[in-house]
Design a protein around this motif. Structure first.
Motif, PDB file in Angstrom:
ATOM      1  N   GLU A  36      -7.147   2.551  -2.374  1.00 35.42           N
ATOM      2  CA  GLU A  36      -6.019   2.330  -3.349  1.00 35.42           C
ATOM      3  C   GLU A  36      -6.252   1.656  -4.729  1.00 35.42           C
ATOM      4  O   GLU A  36      -5.157   1.240  -5.512  1.00 35.42           O
ATOM      5  CB  GLU A  36      -4.814   1.944  -2.709  1.00 35.42           C
ATOM      6  N   HIS A  41      -7.216  -1.708  -4.622  1.00 29.13           N
ATOM      7  CA  HIS A  41      -7.071  -3.300  -4.572  1.00 29.13           C
ATOM      8  C   HIS A  41      -8.749  -3.660  -4.745  1.00 29.13           C
ATOM      9  O   HIS A  41      -9.524  -3.203  -4.138  1.00 29.13           O
ATOM     10  CB  HIS A  41      -6.571  -3.831  -3.247  1.00 29.13           C
ATOM     11  N   GLN A  88      -5.508  -1.202 -12.274  1.00 29.10           N
ATOM     12  CA  GLN A  88      -4.442  -2.386 -12.293  1.00 29.10           C
ATOM     13  C   GLN A  88      -4.950  -3.799 -12.701  1.00 29.10           C
ATOM     14  O   GLN A  88      -6.063  -4.092 -12.329  1.00 29.10           O
ATOM     15  CB  GLN A  88      -3.881  -2.241 -10.807  1.00 29.10           C
ATOM     16  N   CYS A 115       0.817  -1.104   0.072  1.00 30.82           N
ATOM     17  CA  CYS A 115      -0.075   0.034  -0.095  1.00 30.82           C
ATOM     18  C   CYS A 115       0.949   1.456  -0.097  1.00 30.82           C
ATOM     19  O   CYS A 115       1.952   1.149   0.425  1.00 30.82           O
ATOM     20  CB  CYS A 115      -0.874   0.095   1.041  1.00 30.82           C
ATOM     21  N   ARG A 116       0.326   2.462  -0.563  1.00 30.33           N
ATOM     22  CA  ARG A 116       0.942   3.590  -0.548  1.00 30.33           C
ATOM     23  C   ARG A 116       0.679   4.026   0.989  1.00 30.33           C
ATOM     24  O   ARG A 116       1.890   4.800   1.491  1.00 30.33           O
ATOM     25  CB  ARG A 116       0.517   4.696  -1.619  1.00 30.33           C
ATOM     26  N   THR A 132       5.275  -1.737  -9.429  1.00 30.19           N
ATOM     27  CA  THR A 132       4.496  -1.145 -10.457  1.00 30.19           C
ATOM     28  C   THR A 132       3.745   0.330  -9.765  1.00 30.19           C
ATOM     29  O   THR A 132       3.669   0.346  -8.844  1.00 30.19           O
ATOM     30  CB  THR A 132       3.406  -2.126 -11.005  1.00 30.19           C
ATOM     31  N   GLU A 133       4.033   1.061 -10.782  1.00 31.26           N
ATOM     32  CA  GLU A 133       3.191   2.143 -10.662  1.00 31.26           C
ATOM     33  C   GLU A 133       1.762   2.140 -10.450  1.00 31.26           C
ATOM     34  O   GLU A 133       1.164   1.340 -11.356  1.00 31.26           O
ATOM     35  CB  GLU A 133       3.474   3.251 -11.800  1.00 31.26           C
ATOM     36  N   PRO A 134       0.928   2.761  -9.454  1.00 31.75           N
ATOM     37  CA  PRO A 134      -0.517   2.521  -9.257  1.00 31.75           C
ATOM     38  C   PRO A 134      -1.075   3.099 -10.356  1.00 31.75           C
ATOM     39  O   PRO A 134      -0.563   4.215 -10.629  1.00 31.75           O
ATOM     40  CB  PRO A 134      -0.685   2.996  -8.088  1.00 31.75           C
ATOM     41  N   THR A 135      -2.169   2.656 -10.893  1.00 30.21           N
ATOM     42  CA  THR A 135      -3.120   3.128 -11.780  1.00 30.21           C
ATOM     43  C   THR A 135      -4.337   2.978 -11.351  1.00 30.21           C
ATOM     44  O   THR A 135      -4.531   2.034 -10.526  1.00 30.21           O
ATOM     45  CB  THR A 135      -2.962   2.654 -13.269  1.00 30.21           C
ATOM     46  N   SER A 136      -5.308   3.479 -11.879  1.00 33.49           N
ATOM     47  CA  SER A 136      -6.601   3.391 -11.562  1.00 33.49           C
ATOM     48  C   SER A 136      -7.250   2.022 -11.998  1.00 33.49           C
ATOM     49  O   SER A 136      -8.337   1.660 -11.573  1.00 33.49           O
ATOM     50  CB  SER A 136      -7.560   4.496 -12.259  1.00 33.49           C
TER      51      SER A 136
END
Length: 147
Positions: A120, A122, A70, A9-10, A64-68
């Motif tokens: 986030e 998930h 994933q 998590c961020r 990986t860079e988070p995206t809307s």
């Protein structure tokens, strides 16, 4: 046997708050570390890793860079006691900053279930081993494809 499931998590504090409020389970303080938070009940532990844990677990090549949107390669399912708890939980997830991906519905295997996303992105499910009164399980129809 117990199942422990962890998310990278961020913001581990925000994720802890979301799932604690959604599921009504307080933080398992004995799990707390600078890079980890978690909730726990008999039979399961659900935790939140800060990004620094990638390196600790030698998973740097998996960051990986988070995206809307994933890729979804796995998701937890929280089994609740009643269909009403699933329906209320889906509404509560939205109120807490998550989103409803698929509103509560009857599965072909006789569960009442909702597919949700946390703040986030998930994916997770809330489910119950029973259907609401008057609701029947649908029949599964699989489309045939030719090769």
């Amino acid at each position: 046997m117990k199942l422990y499931h962890n998310l990278f998590c961020r913001d581990i504090e925000a994720q802890l708050r979301f799932y604690s409020h959604l599921l009504g389970v307080g933080e398992a303080l004995h799990l707390r570390s600078p890079i980890y938070r978690g909730i726990e009940m008999p039979g399961f532990q659900f935790g939140f890793h800060a990004p620094a844990a990638y390196r600790l677990l030698q998973l740097e090549d998996r960051i990986t860079e988070p995206t809307s949107h994933q890729a979804v390669t796995g998701y937890p399912t929280f089994m609740l006691d009643t269909p009403d708890a699933v329906t209320k939980g889906a509404g509560r997830a939205s109120e807490l900053g998550g989103r409803v991906i698929k509103a509560p519905y009857a599965t072909y295997y006789g569960q009442w279930q909702a597919v949700l996303g946390d703040p986030e992105g998930h994916v997770f499910r809330l489910s119950c081993d029973a259907l609401p009164a008057g609701v029947s399980a649908p029949i599964l129809h699989l489309e045939q494809t030719s090769t």
